[in-house]
Write an enzyme that holds these catalytic residues in place. Sequence first.
Site, PDB file in Angstrom:
ATOM      1  N   HIS A  25      30.602 -24.935  34.083  1.00  0.00           N
ATOM      2  CA  HIS A  25      29.816 -26.035  34.689  1.00  0.00           C
ATOM      3  C   HIS A  25      29.671 -25.740  36.184  1.00  0.00           C
ATOM      4  O   HIS A  25      29.760 -26.624  37.030  1.00  0.00           O
ATOM      5  CB  HIS A  25      30.494 -27.392  34.482  1.00  0.00           C
ATOM      6  CG  HIS A  25      30.743 -27.743  33.049  1.00  0.00           C
ATOM      7  ND1 HIS A  25      29.756 -28.216  32.221  1.00  0.00           N
ATOM      8  CD2 HIS A  25      31.856 -27.668  32.288  1.00  0.00           C
ATOM      9  CE1 HIS A  25      30.264 -28.429  31.008  1.00  0.00           C
ATOM     10  NE2 HIS A  25      31.529 -28.090  31.029  1.00  0.00           N
ATOM     11  N   SER A  53      32.603 -23.916  27.865  1.00  0.00           N
ATOM     12  CA  SER A  53      33.361 -24.771  28.765  1.00  0.00           C
ATOM     13  C   SER A  53      34.837 -24.355  28.755  1.00  0.00           C
ATOM     14  O   SER A  53      35.173 -23.256  29.163  1.00  0.00           O
ATOM     15  CB  SER A  53      33.160 -26.239  28.373  1.00  0.00           C
ATOM     16  OG  SER A  53      33.678 -27.108  29.333  1.00  0.00           O
ATOM     17  N   GLU A  91      25.595 -24.248  33.402  1.00  0.00           N
ATOM     18  CA  GLU A  91      25.361 -24.831  32.085  1.00  0.00           C
ATOM     19  C   GLU A  91      24.147 -24.170  31.431  1.00  0.00           C
ATOM     20  O   GLU A  91      23.250 -23.685  32.109  1.00  0.00           O
ATOM     21  CB  GLU A  91      25.172 -26.341  32.201  1.00  0.00           C
ATOM     22  CG  GLU A  91      26.442 -27.048  32.647  1.00  0.00           C
ATOM     23  CD  GLU A  91      26.296 -28.556  32.714  1.00  0.00           C
ATOM     24  OE1 GLU A  91      25.178 -29.058  32.472  1.00  0.00           O
ATOM     25  OE2 GLU A  91      27.307 -29.232  33.006  1.00  0.00           O
TER      26      GLU A  91
END
Length: 306
Positions: free
Chosen positions: A191, A149, A218
Amino acid sequence: MIVPKGKLIIIGGAVDMGSNVTLQEHILQPDYIKFFEQGILRRIINESAKQEGSQIEVITTASQIPELVGEEYIKAFGQLNVTNVNVLHIRNREDAGNKAYLDRIRKADVVMFSGGDQLRLTAIFGGTEFLQILKHRYQKENFVIAGTSAGAAAASTHMIYRGQSNAALVKGEVQITAGLGFIDSVIVDTHFVQRGRIGRLMYAVATNPGILGIGLGEDTGLLITDGYMMEAIGSGLIILVDGRSIVATNIYDVELGSPVSIENLKVHVMSIFDKYDLVQHRLIIKKSMKVEEGTFIHVPGSNLLQ
């Protein structure tokens, strides 16, 4: 081109610790915290020289809830028989200069950046001895740097730190700054599929067509070896946005707040085992076979495009 001896692993998420969910939501819904599949964690361990015997340092700087994040990492690695896992709760630039912390990253085999807010990573580590040590070890040693992330978004020289997905192709909406600089010539968004961020990446590439846009879904990541060979890992998709063939754009002419136009932007899609060569700009598609839920194997001799 200087070829780094280390390996870089960037992951698109499924660990989202504070970047788009409020602290209150995390506390009320602890089940929201979900780790990317053990397959990616296992790959991180396998790429380390000492494998299960590796010393791993988890950096929770990006997260709003570092203690909880650290506990989850220790637990997840423990399930894979890796027990030498420590957590660095670095919250400010003074912490980043802590001699004990510097000694720990000098000894670590793997450093893992958690998710959260990537601007915290660059603002706290930029220009520090901490970052210099990481870069030196990545260039000179068999050393693994991983990030998920925010940790992935901050890994490159250029970094997206702001921009709403639904208004991304509007001039001025996407904000870009300097990242941690482990890899040049790319910009990373995370994401990616789940949050519809294709517009953000297109805009970022249109402002600098010489960089390759990487959109990580993801439970999906890239293993980057020799600084240029990228291999898709995990179960999802990776979108590559290549701006080198852009014929025309009005991005420099329109006013702030106006939509932009781009002609001849190229897009590639990668899935597990596929490779992309950043030097030759070549996608190598590999054939994989699903053997059980969440588990794929590569079919040898199955390069579909070279």
